[in-house]
Scaffold this active site. Structure first.
Site, PDB file in Angstrom:
ATOM      1  N   THR A   1      48.700 -34.057 -44.536  1.00 17.63           N
ATOM      2  CA  THR A   1      48.830 -33.182 -43.361  1.00 17.63           C
ATOM      3  C   THR A   1      48.881 -31.741 -43.816  1.00 17.63           C
ATOM      4  O   THR A   1      49.739 -31.400 -44.622  1.00 17.63           O
ATOM      5  CB  THR A   1      50.117 -33.461 -42.588  1.00 17.63           C
TER       6      THR A   1
ATOM      7  N   THR B   1      40.846 -32.135 -37.095  1.00 17.23           N
ATOM      8  CA  THR B   1      41.337 -32.537 -38.425  1.00 17.23           C
ATOM      9  C   THR B   1      41.139 -34.044 -38.564  1.00 17.23           C
ATOM     10  O   THR B   1      40.043 -34.491 -38.905  1.00 17.23           O
ATOM     11  CB  THR B   1      42.815 -32.164 -38.634  1.00 17.23           C
TER      12      THR B   1
ATOM     13  N   LYS C   1      42.709 -30.253 -29.888  1.00 16.91           N
ATOM     14  CA  LYS C   1      42.608 -31.081 -31.088  1.00 16.91           C
ATOM     15  C   LYS C   1      44.007 -31.575 -31.439  1.00 16.91           C
ATOM     16  O   LYS C   1      45.026 -30.997 -31.034  1.00 16.91           O
ATOM     17  CB  LYS C   1      41.989 -30.328 -32.255  1.00 16.91           C
TER      18      LYS C   1
ATOM     19  N   THR D   1      50.504 -28.374 -27.598  1.00 19.55           N
ATOM     20  CA  THR D   1      49.910 -29.284 -28.567  1.00 19.55           C
ATOM     21  C   THR D   1      49.565 -28.541 -29.843  1.00 19.55           C
ATOM     22  O   THR D   1      49.765 -27.338 -29.958  1.00 19.55           O
ATOM     23  CB  THR D   1      48.615 -29.889 -28.027  1.00 19.55           C
TER      24      THR D   1
ATOM     25  N   ASN E   1      47.731 -41.902 -42.574  1.00 15.10           N
ATOM     26  CA  ASN E   1      48.768 -40.981 -43.024  1.00 15.10           C
ATOM     27  C   ASN E   1      49.247 -41.222 -44.434  1.00 15.10           C
ATOM     28  O   ASN E   1      49.902 -40.368 -45.027  1.00 15.10           O
ATOM     29  CB  ASN E   1      49.934 -40.983 -42.042  1.00 15.10           C
TER      30      ASN E   1
ATOM     31  N   GLU F   1      46.159 -41.104 -33.914  1.00 15.09           N
ATOM     32  CA  GLU F   1      45.849 -41.746 -35.194  1.00 15.09           C
ATOM     33  C   GLU F   1      46.073 -43.256 -35.101  1.00 15.09           C
ATOM     34  O   GLU F   1      47.179 -43.722 -34.869  1.00 15.09           O
ATOM     35  CB  GLU F   1      46.698 -41.129 -36.303  1.00 15.09           C
TER      36      GLU F   1
END
Lengths: 407, 407
Positions: free
Chosen positions: B407, B154, B180, B191, B402, B278
């Site tokens: 998301t 993503t 991921k 995760t 973000n 991120e």
């Protein structure tokens, strides 16, 4: 950045209390950074303090002095240096500052409370601090509240002060207070620093009880970054200089108006800290309704208020409700039935029955998020308890401030 | 931004397992976004999933299908849409995807596991997803791991895949996996997505036990932003295609080498997620030594790893140890004696005895912080337990990503 105008209205003096402020050069030259407060004999002082195990030397001393049974006559507050993480030397330095005032005023050292805020882990510049104390006393005045509000700031962009009055038995009673703090804010008993005073007559037990209750609904309900400071202290002082019947318990006629006024002043001071939160562009109330108990209401409220993803969505004015639901989901509420949860932004129902509300339109959420003051409301449908916390968004400026400033 | 090169070494095929990837246009055109994995009959599959109460529809279905007793033959993974917060429709959509594969392959619907990652709260584009499934099957190959690692990304900036082999009874056994995730990362069981496969022979109970233990020391020890996703899933598959004695318990000769290899692959996959966190510019190991028990070791480690103030100091390469001590102090460890706590950055002792270490020089801390890979080590001196978590800094780019990504 900060939310709202931050305008400070008239600050009424509290009878009997005087305040002196000076530029002692603790960290920067020519900045108001040292404050003394002088209380008349027979004043009462109540305090609540950080629960951080690494509490700073001045916090340790405040607790000792408040428990000593000696009447508190002086408060000494410096900004620019927190005197935290400074070990034995830090303790000695804070005691030496108290002793300097005790000697010059002829009171016991236990009659002086020390407070420090600023960078952690550096020793106080004792020469400059001790030299500043007589200067601060030279400036004593009844009208020192605004200067004091300036003199306790660190990364605050503006001073925070609130003052209210009410009439009782034909007399005017004043409650005035100041606060500071903009980062390392998730108080666990009190904000970084809050000082509130009244000239009402009130006994010690009631004063502490009113403080505990007020803090619990104000400074203990705000969070900026979830970091609980080492120096949080909130002090409520009563000079008892307005001659009325004393407030000796919840049955006293003075109890309700005094408690309400102190509650209100403290809530406004706490909210002022959030409005001036580091990098804040939004003032956000996270309200949880119909919770089974206060603990789970606060679990959900803090999960939302601390979520970096929710906070960055707020910065972007993005009604990204999926992130809010995710935070509700991981908040740790036991046996949460997600199909019972409702989510509102302002008055707009965004989600219910485990998913997006059928009537919801993105434009509605966007309209709410465009505002500066935002209400996120979660209805759990598990009981009848409501609670709320106040927080900010997480912006570029938060990073800038904290990557460049040494707490 | 990301830490380290992210280089992926040779990815060895896992005997019996084939992978197909296609561009189904779930969210963006011309992006690998749909992955199918095909397992031979008699393969075993173990899974661990998010503990978020708002767990996504595919997570609910995975749990049901794994508990159904039916042999798992197919995994279907899409990126671009998490199918979370989508209520009953989301459940129906995920089931319909499974049914499509079941019908075309002649297996029970319970033999298919669905996985989704991406934006929360939007319904799956079922027409494009269903159309993509036969295309993905057309691309089935033994060498599909790297494409699959790409096809589940993503906000990841790079694919994450690890492969290791060992010899047992003259045969080569392979463990290969992909993962991921770059945000909404504080797994609470697994995760966001991790898929690891081996061709070893192993029974179901041992497989689940190895997975649980490996996840607990890898995916359950990483945090980027403290946000636990709705879609966390980690799957361990064993095709049993390498003919050796089976691993039926801890006494089997195969147990230790297999467990160690899976542990190692999972830890590397988990750390790869942190390195690609991120906005990450640092890879940080927070190690807590001499704790009284695992709970308090993790309380301290996560308090540090989640502190926005510590994370912004890391971004600035500022050895701001006061913020680390403050986080230790509010971590909630009961009766913590701060005078017993020692703090190290790399090998440098920064603080002990409740304050700054006497021999510490700022230049030493600065030298450690200048690196990309940083060890923060806290010694509690309360017992003999050590534990560690892996995290990143909090940078402008985290906010940028973000505030701009849904998301």
């Amino acid at each position: 950045m900060a939310v709202g105008s931050g305008e400070i209205k008239t600050l009424f003096p509290v009878k009997g209390l005087s305040i002196g402020v000076t530029c002692a050069g603790i960290k920067y030259p020519n900045r108001q950074d040292l404050v003394v407060m002088e209380l008349p004999a027979d004043s009462l002082v109540a305090g609540v303090f950080t629960q951080n195990a690494f509490c700073a030397a001045p916090v340790q001393i405040c607790k000792q002095h408040l428990n000593s049974g000696k009447s508190i006559r002086y408060l000494l507050i410096n900004t620019g240096n927190a005197n935290a993480g400074t070990g034995q030397q830090g303790y000695k330095d804070a005691m030496a500052s108290c002793q300097k005032i005790a000697d010059s005023k002829g009171v016991a050292v236990e009659s002086v409370l020390p407070f420090s805020t600023g960078v952690i882990g550096e020793h106080l510049p004792m020469d400059r601090l001790l030299a500043g104390i007589p200067q601060a006393f030279d400036n004593l005045t009844d009208n020192g509240w605004l200067n004091a509000a300036n003199g306790i700031m660190t990364t605050d962009t503006r001073p925070k002060a609130v003052s209210q009055q009410f009439e009782f038995q034909g007399k005017t009673i004043t409650v005035t207070g100041i606060s500071k703090g903009a980062g390392m804010i998730k108080p666990n008993m009190a904000t970084m620093l809050g000082f509130v005073a009244t000239d009402a007559k009130v006994n010690a037990e009631v004063l502490q009880s009113i403080l505990d209750q007020a803090v619990n609904q104000s400074f203990n309900r705000i969070t900026i970054d979830g970091d609980t400071s080492t120096n949080d202290s909130c002090i409520l002082m009563a000079t008892g200089q307005v001659e009325t019947d004393s407030c000796d318990g919840v049955e006293s006629d003075l109890y309700i108006p005094l408690k309400q006024t102190i509650d209100d002043v403290m809530l406004k001071l706490a909210q002022a800290i959030v409005r001036d939160g580091e990098g804040a562009t939004k003032f956000v109330t996270v309200q949880v309704d119909k919770a089974g108990n206060t603990d789970e209401a606060l679990q959900v409220a803090y999960a939302i208020a601390h979520s970096p993803l929710v906070k960055t969505a707020l910065t972007a004015s993005d009604a990204n409700w999926g992130r809010i639901l995710a935070a509700v989901g991981y908040s740790g509420v036991k046996d949460l039935d997600v199909n019972q949860v409702e989510l509102y932004l302002g008055d707009v129902c965004i989600a219910r029955n485990g998913g997006r509300s059928e009537e919801y339109q993105e434009a509605q959420g966007a309209a709410v998020m465009a505002g500066e003051e935002i209400l996120i409301r979660v209805v759990l449908n598990r009981g009848e308890v409501s609670d709320r916390v106040y927080t900010t968004d997480l912006s570029y400026d938060y990073i800038k401030i904290n990557a460049e400033y040494r707490t």
